[in-house]
Design a protein around this motif. Sequence first.
Motif, PDB file in Angstrom:
ATOM      1  N   ALA A  48       0.827  -1.209   0.000  1.00 39.70           N
ATOM      2  CA  ALA A  48       0.000   0.000   0.000  1.00 39.70           C
ATOM      3  C   ALA A  48       0.861   1.259   0.000  1.00 39.70           C
ATOM      4  O   ALA A  48       0.639   2.183  -0.799  1.00 39.70           O
ATOM      5  CB  ALA A  48      -0.930  -0.008   1.213  1.00 39.70           C
ATOM      6  N   VAL A  49       1.860   1.304   0.886  1.00 39.64           N
ATOM      7  CA  VAL A  49       2.737   2.478   0.950  1.00 39.64           C
ATOM      8  C   VAL A  49       3.516   2.636  -0.351  1.00 39.64           C
ATOM      9  O   VAL A  49       3.629   3.743  -0.902  1.00 39.64           O
ATOM     10  CB  VAL A  49       3.700   2.366   2.153  1.00 39.64           C
ATOM     11  CG1 VAL A  49       4.744   3.469   2.115  1.00 39.64           C
ATOM     12  CG2 VAL A  49       2.920   2.420   3.460  1.00 39.64           C
ATOM     13  N   GLY A  50       4.068   1.540  -0.848  1.00 33.43           N
ATOM     14  CA  GLY A  50       4.824   1.615  -2.096  1.00 33.43           C
ATOM     15  C   GLY A  50       3.969   2.043  -3.268  1.00 33.43           C
ATOM     16  O   GLY A  50       4.402   2.833  -4.117  1.00 33.43           O
ATOM     17  N   LEU A  51       2.720   1.554  -3.331  1.00 36.67           N
ATOM     18  CA  LEU A  51       1.819   1.911  -4.428  1.00 36.67           C
ATOM     19  C   LEU A  51       1.453   3.390  -4.382  1.00 36.67           C
ATOM     20  O   LEU A  51       1.486   4.091  -5.410  1.00 36.67           O
ATOM     21  CB  LEU A  51       0.572   1.043  -4.370  1.00 36.67           C
ATOM     22  CG  LEU A  51      -0.491   1.293  -5.443  1.00 36.67           C
ATOM     23  CD1 LEU A  51       0.095   1.040  -6.828  1.00 36.67           C
ATOM     24  CD2 LEU A  51      -1.710   0.409  -5.202  1.00 36.67           C
ATOM     25  N   LEU A  52       1.101   3.881  -3.205  1.00 35.13           N
ATOM     26  CA  LEU A  52       0.726   5.290  -3.079  1.00 35.13           C
ATOM     27  C   LEU A  52       1.922   6.198  -3.404  1.00 35.13           C
ATOM     28  O   LEU A  52       1.772   7.220  -4.082  1.00 35.13           O
ATOM     29  CB  LEU A  52       0.208   5.562  -1.669  1.00 35.13           C
ATOM     30  CG  LEU A  52      -1.129   4.901  -1.318  1.00 35.13           C
ATOM     31  CD1 LEU A  52      -1.490   5.153   0.140  1.00 35.13           C
ATOM     32  CD2 LEU A  52      -2.239   5.405  -2.236  1.00 35.13           C
ATOM     33  N   TYR A  53       3.078   5.836  -2.911  1.00 37.51           N
ATOM     34  CA  TYR A  53       4.270   6.639  -3.172  1.00 37.51           C
ATOM     35  C   TYR A  53       4.616   6.635  -4.661  1.00 37.51           C
ATOM     36  O   TYR A  53       4.936   7.671  -5.247  1.00 37.51           O
ATOM     37  CB  TYR A  53       5.436   6.107  -2.347  1.00 37.51           C
ATOM     38  CG  TYR A  53       6.641   7.016  -2.330  1.00 37.51           C
ATOM     39  CD1 TYR A  53       6.769   8.012  -1.368  1.00 37.51           C
ATOM     40  CD2 TYR A  53       7.660   6.880  -3.276  1.00 37.51           C
ATOM     41  CE1 TYR A  53       7.876   8.851  -1.350  1.00 37.51           C
ATOM     42  CE2 TYR A  53       8.768   7.713  -3.263  1.00 37.51           C
ATOM     43  CZ  TYR A  53       8.871   8.692  -2.293  1.00 37.51           C
ATOM     44  OH  TYR A  53       9.973   9.527  -2.281  1.00 37.51           O
ATOM     45  N   ALA A  54       4.544   5.452  -5.271  1.00 39.22           N
ATOM     46  CA  ALA A  54       4.865   5.352  -6.696  1.00 39.22           C
ATOM     47  C   ALA A  54       3.888   6.165  -7.536  1.00 39.22           C
ATOM     48  O   ALA A  54       4.293   6.869  -8.475  1.00 39.22           O
ATOM     49  CB  ALA A  54       4.842   3.885  -7.129  1.00 39.22           C
ATOM     50  N   ALA A  55       2.604   6.087  -7.208  1.00 39.16           N
ATOM     51  CA  ALA A  55       1.607   6.844  -7.958  1.00 39.16           C
ATOM     52  C   ALA A  55       1.808   8.344  -7.808  1.00 39.16           C
ATOM     53  O   ALA A  55       1.535   9.117  -8.731  1.00 39.16           O
ATOM     54  CB  ALA A  55       0.206   6.451  -7.489  1.00 39.16           C
ATOM     55  N   ALA A  56       2.317   8.765  -6.639  1.00 40.88           N
ATOM     56  CA  ALA A  56       2.505  10.194  -6.388  1.00 40.88           C
ATOM     57  C   ALA A  56       3.714  10.764  -7.122  1.00 40.88           C
ATOM     58  O   ALA A  56       3.706  11.942  -7.516  1.00 40.88           O
ATOM     59  CB  ALA A  56       2.634  10.442  -4.885  1.00 40.88           C
ATOM     60  N   VAL A  57       4.764   9.956  -7.309  1.00 32.32           N
ATOM     61  CA  VAL A  57       6.011  10.509  -7.857  1.00 32.32           C
ATOM     62  C   VAL A  57       6.306  10.073  -9.281  1.00 32.32           C
ATOM     63  O   VAL A  57       7.242  10.596  -9.896  1.00 32.32           O
ATOM     64  CB  VAL A  57       7.213  10.124  -6.958  1.00 32.32           C
ATOM     65  CG1 VAL A  57       6.965  10.545  -5.526  1.00 32.32           C
ATOM     66  CG2 VAL A  57       7.524   8.632  -7.045  1.00 32.32           C
ATOM     67  N   VAL A  58       5.525   9.130  -9.831  1.00 31.84           N
ATOM     68  CA  VAL A  58       5.904   8.542 -11.116  1.00 31.84           C
ATOM     69  C   VAL A  58       5.878   9.569 -12.244  1.00 31.84           C
ATOM     70  O   VAL A  58       6.639   9.462 -13.212  1.00 31.84           O
ATOM     71  CB  VAL A  58       4.980   7.346 -11.438  1.00 31.84           C
ATOM     72  CG1 VAL A  58       3.560   7.807 -11.742  1.00 31.84           C
ATOM     73  CG2 VAL A  58       5.543   6.538 -12.595  1.00 31.84           C
ATOM     74  N   ARG A  59       5.015  10.581 -12.181  1.00 32.94           N
ATOM     75  CA  ARG A  59       4.957  11.604 -13.223  1.00 32.94           C
ATOM     76  C   ARG A  59       5.698  12.876 -12.841  1.00 32.94           C
ATOM     77  O   ARG A  59       5.643  13.867 -13.556  1.00 32.94           O
ATOM     78  CB  ARG A  59       3.482  11.963 -13.527  1.00 32.94           C
ATOM     79  CG  ARG A  59       2.588  10.772 -13.828  1.00 32.94           C
ATOM     80  CD  ARG A  59       3.011  10.026 -15.071  1.00 32.94           C
ATOM     81  NE  ARG A  59       2.131   8.887 -15.345  1.00 32.94           N
ATOM     82  CZ  ARG A  59       2.387   7.952 -16.244  1.00 32.94           C
ATOM     83  NH1 ARG A  59       3.505   8.010 -16.951  1.00 32.94           N
ATOM     84  NH2 ARG A  59       1.542   6.953 -16.423  1.00 32.94           N
ATOM     85  N   SER A  60       6.372  12.847 -11.696  1.00 30.88           N
ATOM     86  CA  SER A  60       7.053  14.039 -11.208  1.00 30.88           C
ATOM     87  C   SER A  60       8.374  14.258 -11.933  1.00 30.88           C
ATOM     88  O   SER A  60       9.014  13.315 -12.407  1.00 30.88           O
ATOM     89  CB  SER A  60       7.291  13.926  -9.706  1.00 30.88           C
ATOM     90  OG  SER A  60       8.127  14.958  -9.240  1.00 30.88           O
TER      91      SER A  60
END
Length: 321
Positions: free
Chosen positions: A114-126
Amino acid sequence: MSFDVVAQQPKLLHLLHGVVAFAAVVCLTLLAVHRGPMRRRGPAFLLLAPALLLLTVGLLLPGLRTLLLSFMDGEGEAWVGFANYAWMFTDPGALLSLRNTLTWVVLVPSLVTAVGLLYAAAVVRSRFRALALTLVLLPMAISFVGAGLVWKFVYAYRPAEADQIGLLNQLVVAFGGTPRQWLVDAPGNTLFLVVAMVWTQAGFAAVLLAGAISVVPGEITEAARLDGASPRQIFWRITLPLIRPTLLVVVLAEVIGTVKAFDIVRTMTAGQFDTGVIAHEMYDQAFRYGETGRGAALAVTLFVLVTPVVAYKVRAQRSAR
């Protein structure tokens, strides 16, 4: 180093013998492949032979020996049948270890994913995606022992009148609270150990999931956006189903690692205060209490628990290709 010096050091001499023997096997194998008939799978088998030999000596034989010891007494001399397994499912301490391991297996993979998914979704387009993923991956550069020591200091307790050296109790005191012994009070102390494990593994999940999200076809998400789908709907109904194979790999990898959890428990609580897990109880029984049979029974149980997960992970990876 002269031969006389080497001869005076038996351990070094045995090591050299082993290296020479292994090198000789490899050389003979390569010679046989070079000069022998190149048909069917003969050459492949010859090349694999040294590795198979090492696996047999270093893995298969010790595994069979452990299985045999699980049916014997603490000295490894008398046959006791299934007494060690009966002890494992009736002794309060062993049952507590089994329960704690189940708690770890449920919480750690779920939280890490869950933490990895949320973090990845937040930064993947950054624009700072590489830096963000590097920062979250840094805890993996620390061993589990090192991570346990770090979090042991975070949870460190001092009496209320003393200066707090633990970050968590420092925050509690700063807001007018009373410091607590976070690693002593059960069952919450198990959850605090789980936090340390999640901290070390969240980066692994974030990097894999960020890679999976980045290869989701942009045409699909753009078409959904044109149809009026919100970012949340795109994530849950398009992105998440498309990265399901990677999610499955992350969860299974974390389950395998969590079942074998030992270092963090050993470093932070040494299994005290009702925080023991199967791997730590196995260590205690075999090496602290001299109960080799019980330790072997716990090791066999650990192997039985991990094997189906490993088999399913291999099958999932093959089907994803």
